[in-house]
Design a protein around this motif. Sequence first.
Motif, PDB file in Angstrom:
ATOM      1  N   SER A 116       1.016  -1.464   0.193  1.00 23.71           N
ATOM      2  CA  SER A 116       0.418  -0.325  -0.464  1.00 23.71           C
ATOM      3  C   SER A 116       0.466   1.542  -0.037  1.00 23.71           C
ATOM      4  N   ALA A 117       2.374   1.172   0.333  1.00 28.71           N
ATOM      5  CA  ALA A 117       3.038   2.325  -0.079  1.00 28.71           C
ATOM      6  C   ALA A 117       2.781   3.104  -0.630  1.00 28.71           C
ATOM      7  N   GLY A 118       2.933   4.846  -0.516  1.00 27.86           N
ATOM      8  CA  GLY A 118       3.540   5.086  -2.520  1.00 27.86           C
ATOM      9  C   GLY A 118       4.605   5.922  -2.201  1.00 27.86           C
ATOM     10  N   TYR A 123       3.018   9.319  -7.961  1.00 26.43           N
ATOM     11  CA  TYR A 123       1.946   9.350  -7.941  1.00 26.43           C
ATOM     12  C   TYR A 123       2.537  10.013  -9.296  1.00 26.43           C
ATOM     13  N   ASP A 228      -5.763   4.580  -5.071  1.00 29.23           N
ATOM     14  CA  ASP A 228      -5.754   6.139  -4.214  1.00 29.23           C
ATOM     15  C   ASP A 228      -4.081   6.459  -4.079  1.00 29.23           C
ATOM     16  N   LYS A 229      -3.527   4.964  -4.382  1.00 30.70           N
ATOM     17  CA  LYS A 229      -2.132   4.616  -4.438  1.00 30.70           C
ATOM     18  C   LYS A 229      -1.116   5.437  -5.481  1.00 30.70           C
ATOM     19  N   GLN A 234       1.546  10.136  -1.898  1.00 32.20           N
ATOM     20  CA  GLN A 234       1.672   9.561  -0.697  1.00 32.20           C
ATOM     21  C   GLN A 234       2.498   9.446   0.618  1.00 32.20           C
ATOM     22  N   LYS A 240      -1.614  15.417   0.374  1.00 32.43           N
ATOM     23  CA  LYS A 240      -1.841  13.635   0.652  1.00 32.43           C
ATOM     24  C   LYS A 240      -2.991  14.648   1.280  1.00 32.43           C
TER      25      LYS A 240
END
Length: 569
Positions: A116-118, A123, A228-229, A234, A240
């Motif tokens: 989930s980490a971006g 982006y 969303d990512k 992020q 954000k």
Amino acid sequence: AQHEGREEEEEAGAKAAQHEDREEVVKDDDRGEVVQVDAATDTKSGARGVKVGHTRGSRMLLAKSLRTAQLAKSDETSRPSDSVMELLTFSGCEDLCRASRLADVLRCQGRIFQVSAGSAQTYELSKQVTRINTFISHNWSVPRFYKYLALTFRFNCSTAALVTVVEMAVLGVANAFGVLPHISIDSKPYPNGVCCRLLCAPTFVLVAIFAQDVRRLVGCGGPRVFLDKTCIHQVDTETKRRGIKKLGAFMCNSDEMLVVYTDVYLLKLWTVYEIAAFLPFHSIDKMKVISIVVPMMFYSALILYWSLNVLGLLTELVDGPAWVAPAFDVVIGLIFMFTVRRRARDKLMIQLRLSDFSIRNCTCFDEGDRPVVYANIADLMRGTQDDLVDEDDEHALQHFDTLVRSELARVLISSMGRFSVPYHYIVYAMGFTRGANGLDLLAGIPHGLAWREVLIKELYFALEVFGIFPLLFAGCELLAGKFLQLKGCKEVAWVVFIIGLASGAHGAFSWPEVGACRVFAAESRTSNAALVAYAVLCCSVCGFAFLAYSPYVKWSLLVGRCNRRQRSS
């Protein structure tokens, strides 16, 4: 009276002269369109008089201008609050409205769903847009593989079907001209082709899995989707925060929502909020719900039926035991039935979980986001419910809980559809396996196979693909949804009983010498009237199968139109 009449005539003449002498161009604030209006203002209504022609476009501009003027002079208490407008629009921050191309999201078999980490690089996969095609709603706790299959199932199957149909047409013509290799079996008077049954199903699966990579190579990124990512920064904390605040605006600017449904979907705070923000502004038919078990079942059934084709071909070549293919059929039936029962339990679980739903019980990956979501939901409730305008956040959240309990279960179950697999997906699966066998029969034409015999056989394969198998799947699913409380040996016995009924129904149509289709086919070889009756039978069964799947779709669309009318009123 005469004096007043003369005054009215003089006033009308003065207005007409002023209308001809002075005109100005006023830009419509909503659409950016230029309309011709005069400078005189009606003192009674406060709206500018519009120069109206006799075209439909002029009438639309008139209505638009009057509506804009009416909003401008309306009471401030009747308009949405500033907090709601900030929540649901990108006014003043259009740079936040971003979307990614589907090909970028599915690149490298959905590698972006791994964690989930971006980052700033993820982006950059999104660009500023004015409209989003599909909002993807999912949970990060679900494995990447399931989400990748769900997205390819939704977006790539139509392309894969088109490519495979073209391939089938080319191979069928090549078989008819004797160009492709074929095999001769002692039990059959004419040789059979092998290319269609060996190549069509793998082609469909490969195109469905890798279509987005081909699109990216040719410069076609596919539809614009929200993830969303990639669409919310992020790393930059301020960007954000602003993006999270605009999540409702992302929903309002999306044409449809795709829900990748799992057991934990309704337990997560963000996903519940996404549905709550989407439904007040869209009809039910704009929300597509795909349970992760359905793509698995579809691809598995397609691969297993293709394996059954290959196994049957090998059995014919080496004169193997006749029970192998039926046993394989039973295995496929068991997989299908238990998958369908799991989906039926999912529907039941939706009703049970939402019957005592509370937003306070939902889990959130980052607890720091919980106050933001609560505030957004409260603003959304106050903006869409007239009786909550003056209520505090706590009462607004309680009303949201009540709304979810009464409406969301019906909406989700309706969006999931009556049957696990839609009609056209069943046609894909059976057409590229059983239908491919029918095209391989064309290899007998250069060796003396009569065209009348070809027509009879192709009618039978079309009947199976478009009629018999869809009806069998529908009947099995309706029966499999019963007695969900059964477990263990009792559940297995119930499933085997359903498979036995389905096998008997299929045999009633296709059993050699005694099946209805076989009897019609035998008579059709010598009688034109029997051939016409056989064709009518095939068309009738196929039409009935199509209608068995379509009424629910039409009902869903009707519900969507009724909801839109209700919101308009």
